[in-house]
Every structure is written in C-alpha cells, then in structure tokens.
Scaffold this motif. Structure first.
Motif, PDB file in Angstrom:
ATOM      1  N   MET A  84      56.345  60.013  39.372  1.00 27.96           N
ATOM      2  CA  MET A  84      56.638  58.647  38.918  1.00 27.96           C
ATOM      3  C   MET A  84      55.557  58.101  37.993  1.00 27.96           C
ATOM      4  N   ARG A  85      54.346  58.641  38.068  1.00 30.49           N
ATOM      5  CA  ARG A  85      53.219  58.030  37.365  1.00 30.49           C
ATOM      6  C   ARG A  85      52.653  58.892  36.240  1.00 30.49           C
ATOM      7  N   ALA A  86      53.333  59.966  35.885  1.00 32.64           N
ATOM      8  CA  ALA A  86      52.769  60.925  34.938  1.00 32.64           C
ATOM      9  C   ALA A  86      52.387  60.275  33.614  1.00 32.64           C
ATOM     10  N   GLU A  87      53.281  59.487  33.043  1.00 27.39           N
ATOM     11  CA  GLU A  87      53.010  58.887  31.741  1.00 27.39           C
ATOM     12  C   GLU A  87      51.831  57.930  31.810  1.00 27.39           C
ATOM     13  N   ASP A  88      51.770  57.105  32.847  1.00 28.84           N
ATOM     14  CA  ASP A  88      50.667  56.150  32.986  1.00 28.84           C
ATOM     15  C   ASP A  88      49.334  56.870  33.194  1.00 28.84           C
ATOM     16  N   LEU A  89      49.343  57.916  34.016  1.00 29.59           N
ATOM     17  CA  LEU A  89      48.106  58.648  34.264  1.00 29.59           C
ATOM     18  C   LEU A  89      47.608  59.330  32.991  1.00 29.59           C
ATOM     19  N   GLN A  90      48.511  59.911  32.224  1.00 31.37           N
ATOM     20  CA  GLN A  90      48.109  60.561  30.993  1.00 31.37           C
ATOM     21  C   GLN A  90      47.603  59.558  29.959  1.00 31.37           C
ATOM     22  N   LEU A  91      48.219  58.407  29.890  1.00 30.08           N
ATOM     23  CA  LEU A  91      47.743  57.362  28.983  1.00 30.08           C
ATOM     24  C   LEU A  91      46.333  56.932  29.375  1.00 30.08           C
ATOM     25  N   ALA A  92      46.090  56.790  30.673  1.00 27.03           N
ATOM     26  CA  ALA A  92      44.756  56.414  31.154  1.00 27.03           C
ATOM     27  C   ALA A  92      43.726  57.485  30.803  1.00 27.03           C
ATOM     28  N   GLN A  93      44.131  58.766  30.901  1.00 26.52           N
ATOM     29  CA  GLN A  93      43.214  59.843  30.531  1.00 26.52           C
ATOM     30  C   GLN A  93      42.836  59.749  29.058  1.00 26.52           C
ATOM     31  N   LEU A  94      43.819  59.523  28.201  1.00 29.89           N
ATOM     32  CA  LEU A  94      43.544  59.457  26.766  1.00 29.89           C
ATOM     33  C   LEU A  94      42.609  58.298  26.441  1.00 29.89           C
ATOM     34  N   ARG A  95      42.869  57.143  26.983  1.00 37.86           N
ATOM     35  CA  ARG A  95      42.025  55.980  26.682  1.00 37.86           C
ATOM     36  C   ARG A  95      40.595  56.197  27.181  1.00 37.86           C
ATOM     37  N   SER A  96      40.448  56.813  28.365  1.00 43.86           N
ATOM     38  CA  SER A  96      39.115  57.098  28.896  1.00 43.86           C
ATOM     39  C   SER A  96      38.371  58.084  28.002  1.00 43.86           C
ATOM     40  N   LEU A  97      39.047  59.126  27.561  1.00 48.70           N
ATOM     41  CA  LEU A  97      38.421  60.127  26.697  1.00 48.70           C
ATOM     42  C   LEU A  97      37.973  59.503  25.383  1.00 48.70           C
ATOM     43  N   LEU A  98      38.843  58.707  24.783  1.00 47.63           N
ATOM     44  CA  LEU A  98      38.512  58.065  23.508  1.00 47.63           C
ATOM     45  C   LEU A  98      37.314  57.130  23.655  1.00 47.63           C
ATOM     46  N   LYS A  99      37.291  56.366  24.726  1.00 49.03           N
ATOM     47  CA  LYS A  99      36.204  55.416  24.936  1.00 49.03           C
ATOM     48  C   LYS A  99      34.873  56.129  25.111  1.00 49.03           C
ATOM     49  N   ARG A 100      34.847  57.185  25.914  1.00 52.88           N
ATOM     50  CA  ARG A 100      33.592  57.878  26.191  1.00 52.88           C
ATOM     51  C   ARG A 100      33.079  58.667  24.986  1.00 52.88           C
ATOM     52  N   ALA A 101      33.991  59.063  24.083  1.00 49.88           N
ATOM     53  CA  ALA A 101      33.580  59.829  22.903  1.00 49.88           C
ATOM     54  C   ALA A 101      33.452  58.967  21.660  1.00 49.88           C
ATOM     55  N   SER A 102      33.561  57.649  21.811  1.00 48.81           N
ATOM     56  CA  SER A 102      33.585  56.772  20.636  1.00 48.81           C
ATOM     57  C   SER A 102      32.278  56.787  19.856  1.00 48.81           C
ATOM     58  N   GLY A 103      31.161  57.086  20.534  1.00 52.23           N
ATOM     59  CA  GLY A 103      29.881  57.119  19.838  1.00 52.23           C
ATOM     60  C   GLY A 103      29.536  58.461  19.236  1.00 52.23           C
ATOM     61  N   CYS A 104      30.383  59.456  19.437  1.00 50.92           N
ATOM     62  CA  CYS A 104      30.140  60.787  18.886  1.00 50.92           C
ATOM     63  C   CYS A 104      30.522  60.838  17.416  1.00 50.92           C
ATOM     64  N   GLU A 105      30.096  61.901  16.768  1.00 52.58           N
ATOM     65  CA  GLU A 105      30.420  62.078  15.357  1.00 52.58           C
ATOM     66  C   GLU A 105      31.923  62.059  15.122  1.00 52.58           C
ATOM     67  N   ILE A 106      32.680  62.784  15.943  1.00 55.55           N
ATOM     68  CA  ILE A 106      34.127  62.817  15.754  1.00 55.55           C
ATOM     69  C   ILE A 106      34.756  61.473  16.108  1.00 55.55           C
ATOM     70  N   GLY A 107      34.159  60.771  17.062  1.00 55.42           N
ATOM     71  CA  GLY A 107      34.666  59.456  17.434  1.00 55.42           C
ATOM     72  C   GLY A 107      34.503  58.444  16.327  1.00 55.42           C
ATOM     73  N   ARG A 108      33.377  58.510  15.634  1.00 59.69           N
ATOM     74  CA  ARG A 108      33.162  57.600  14.499  1.00 59.69           C
ATOM     75  C   ARG A 108      34.082  57.962  13.335  1.00 59.69           C
TER      76      ARG A 108
END
Length: 504
Positions: A23-47
C-alpha cells in the motif's frame, strides 16, 4: 547457548515493517528520493543538477528524470576515480574509502563501485538483516543463532596502486566482512584473516580447516564457490554428507548467480538435513531484494533502503523508464538506481521479471548483455537457468558450471547454440540431455521455439564437455587473476569471445 529466542523480537520487527509495502510503495520511494537529493545537495553532482531545489519539491520525480540523464559506468568513471584518489563531495557527501571491483565494461576495464558508509549501513547490512528476519519469520522453530555462520567472501586484490592510501578496493563481500560489527565476528567462521585471503589455492584449505569442526548452522555465499568448499570439507572429514559434519546446519543464504542449476547437487550434499534455501539479490551496487516467502521464488523488492528505483521496459528507450507506480506484472525491465553510494539514474545492467506489484516482487531475468539473439531467438538468461535446472532434475545430472554461445551458419549448416558444460555428475545419455534441454527452451521461449520450428532457421543445440577446472582457470586468467568472491562466468553470450578464450 541458543541466542535465537533473544534475537527473534528484533528480527520480527524488521519483517513486520514490510507488511504495508504493497500500500505504501510509492510514498516510501518518493521519501527515499527526496532524502537522497537532500543529503547529496552539497556535492558536485548535486550542485550541477540543483538537488537542493529538487528536494524542496513535493514530488520531484518527473523533474528529476527530466534534469538528470541516465548513466552507464563509463559516464561516471572519471568522477569515481577522483573519489578513489581522495576527493570528497563528488558523487556523494564526504570521502569514500571502499570500492567494490566488478567485471569490466566494453572498454575492458574493471568497474569500481563506491561503497559509502551510508550505503553500507542503510542498504547492504540492512538488506542482510532483512533476509535473516524473513527467514526467522517463516521458520519459528529455527535455532539459527545456536551456532556459527560460515560466510564465504572475496578479497581486496585489485590492479590499482593504492600504496599509502586508506582506500580499499576488492570484492563487495570483502568490504562487508572487513567493516562488519566486531560482535558479529564472534558468531561466524572463518576469522577475518582467512576470509580475506586473496590466493584461492591457499584460502580453500584454510577455509576447510577453520570450518570443518565448527558448529555451523547457516552458510552465506555464491552457490558455485560454496559448492567447491563444501565438497572439500566432506572429503577432508571422510564422510558422505554435510549432515555428518554440521548436524545443525539449516539454511543457505545465497545470491550472485541463479541457484537452480545447483539445487540437485546441494540436495545431495545436504542429504539428511532439513535444509532451507533463501535467495538474495545483493550486488555491488546495492542490496535490492530478499526472498520473503519460502514457497515463492520471487523476491521482495526492498524499497526503504536508500535506493530510488526506475525501470526501463525491455526493448524501450531510457526516457521511457517508469517509477515503481508504473510497473506491470509479467513484464521484464532493466533496472536503474539512484542511491547513497553516489550512483544517480545508474543502469546497473540487470533485468528483472516483475511477478507482483502489490507488493513489488521480482525474479532476476539476467544481464542486459547476457543473452543470445544471433538468430532472432532472444534467449534470456532466465530461460537458460530454468531449462537446465529442469533437465538436471529429470536426468539426475549435476553441473559445476556452464556457458553458451552461438555457432554461426557455415556452408550448408544452419546456426545453432553451443553449450559448454563442466559436469559434477554427467547424465547417462548426453544426447538425451541435449534433446531435453532443447525441448525445455522451446517451452520457455516462444522466439526460440519459432526459430527452431521445423529446424528451418536454427539447428538443435550442441553440448560440449568442458575439461575439469576449465571455468576456474578462465576466472583466474580473466578475472583479475583470482578466484572466489562474486566472480562468475556469463551464462549466455551473443558472440563467441568467451568460448574462444576458453579454447572451444
């Protein structure tokens, strides 16, 4: 002392969290993507791709796919090598000191997959714990922690000059063993020194000596390599079955290659034991799926493990990739991941067959480059594994290893497939085995069947016996000069390069 009852509540909690994934697959995957993007935002690829802006969106999936291109390894090789040389904040935050070396790309070079602290903790070790959790849930009478685990790993042998560096490069299993919680070392064999030995000729007797008198309850590793170790243990102990060596052995956690061709031989080796077999989809790039139901060979996709998945329908363009919400039962997809090891929209080279979407369950279909389509037959690795396992079951044969490739039409002879097989127990009639294998492939693959129909386009397959040790020798000379770990020969090839290099 049996620590299973003490450990069981923790693992039961892990298993229960997966009950709502349908029931929660889409929400969990969306949360994973947002977490990954946030934590890598200061990296070269994130910038470069403004991960910070993407992470602030309620749903960044569409814009993420539009902004960040799909990557193959050659697209990021330069960035990874900068990380190996000590640069930080390139593809993931901080420094990365561990890299899994895996088979080379079309350029003939090895790949070095970053194994960051985040990916170790949130993905690889978490996936292993999930596998144990589902096993214990399915087996309430288990005494898993009443003895020791035998974990078969690789080494840090590689071709890089890392003198004076903190960086370690080698098999994924070597990294996992080297970084595991020291407490776990109290409950496994062999000791780390033996587990990480690079020379297989010295490692095999050391493994046997370390494990032959231990109370082993569970084993973990690649089926082909473990088969060699188990046979040697039985030989050294002078017994007929593992039951006489490890009477409390109950489960084999396996991955890396399909278990089906090895099932009959393991049944023989473990005769008299109440054995269980649990498949895991653990690759250098991540721990992707676990078998959560012993009655179902499909594996549960792990969707809260620091990985955001995308799926490219087989035969489609990469811009037609779908997220987890777009999956369809029965279809085959190429897998692409974004993860905390710094791989972004990365095509790992595997295809999966989706058997369920609620929750998402998959079977590994094979490598994107591991197939035969020389005559329009579109034979996939999944077909080959199922067919050869079934014919082994019918004939009582067992195999050590195999690979197959096309033989092209010449003169009046049509093309056909050549299967090079190193037998464990050869069938009584090899021609009968070949006919049965051909029949099974026709049942499993309509394209193969169509090309074989009336023997108009494609002749029957031919089996060639491989001399004992052929595959190990090939791995020694074509796999960075070492055996073990997750080294394996491709099952199917669309040309004759591998067979020719083996001398056939």
């Amino acid at each position: 002392m049996d620590l299973t009852p003490i450990s069981r509540p923790y693992f039961e909690h892990l298993a229960r969290r997966t009950d709502t994934w349908g029931m929660r697959a889409e929400d969990l995957q969306l949360a994973q993507l947002r977490s990954l993007l946030k934590r890598a935002s200061g990296c070269e690829i994130g910038r470069k791709y403004d991960f910070k802006g993407l992470a602030s969106m309620p749903d960044p999936r569409r814009e993420f796919a539009a902004r960040v291109p799909m990557h193959a390894y050659e697209d990021i090789r330069a960035e990874v090598m900068r990380m190996v040389r000590g640069e930080k904040d390139v593809l993931w935050r901080g420094h990365c000191y561990n890299y899994a070396q895996s088979s080379g790309t079309s350029g003939g070079k090895s790949k070095y997959i970053p194994i960051t602290p985040d990916s170790l903790r949130r993905c690889h070790y978490k996936g292993a714990a999930d596998s144990v959790a589902h096993y214990l849930r399915s087996n309430p009478g288990s005494r898993l922690f009443s003895g020791k685990a035998m974990i078969l790993g690789g080494s840090f042998a590689n071709e890089l000059d890392l003198t004076g560096s903190r960086v370690k490069v080698g098999d994924l299993s070597a990294t996992l063993i080297n970084n595991i919680n020291p407490i776990v070392n109290l409950f496994r064999v062999p000791e780390k020194r033996v587990a990480l030995m690079p020379d297989w000729s010295k490692k095999l007797p050391a493994l046997v000596n370390a494990a032959k008198d231990a109370n082993v309850t569970n084993i973990s590793g690649v089926p082909s390599w473990f088969q060699t170790v188990l046979k040697e243990i039985i030989k050294v102990k002078g017994v007929g079955s593992l039951r006489e060596v490890w009477p409390n052995l109950e489960v084999f956690f396996h991955g890396g290659i399909s278990f089906n061709p090895y099932r009959e031989e393991y049944t023989r080796l473990t005769e008299g034991l109440d054995m269980h077999y649990v498949e895991n989809y653990n690759a250098s790039e991540g721990f992707f799926a676990v078998q959560n139901d012993p009655a179902d060979p499909a594996m549960l996709l792990t969707i809260d493990n620091d990985i955001y998945y995308e799926f490219i329908p087989l035969g489609k363009r990469s811009d037609e990739a779908v997220d987890i919400s777009g999956l369809e039962v029965g279809k085959i997809y190429e897998l692409a991941i974004s993860s905390s090891n710094g791989l972004w929209r990365y095509r790992i080279g595997d295809t999966v067959h989706v058997t369920s979407v609620n929750p998402v369950k998959i079977v590994i279909a094979g490598r994107t480059k591991c197939f035969i389509n020389a005559f329009g037959e579109e034979l996939m690795e999944e077909n080959a594994e199922k067919a050869i396992a079934e014919v082994c079951r019918q004939t009582g044969a067992t195999i050590e290893n195999y690979t197959a490739a096309p033989v092209y039409a010449k003169g009046n002879r049509r093309g056909h497939h050549q299967w090079l097989i190193e037998w464990g127990q050869a069938p009584a009639d090899k021609q009968d085995f070949a006919r049965k294998l051909d029949d099974e492939l026709r049942k499993l693959n309509s394209d193969y069947d169509a090309k074989r129909s009336g023997t108009i386009f494609l002749d029957p397959l031919v089996i060639t016996d491989a001399a004992p040790g052929t595959f190990n020798h090939w791995l020694e000379t074509h796999g960075s000069g070492k055996l073990g770990g997750q080294r394996k020969v491709p099952r199917l090839s669309n040309d004759r390069t591998i067979l020719t290099s083996m001398g056939y």
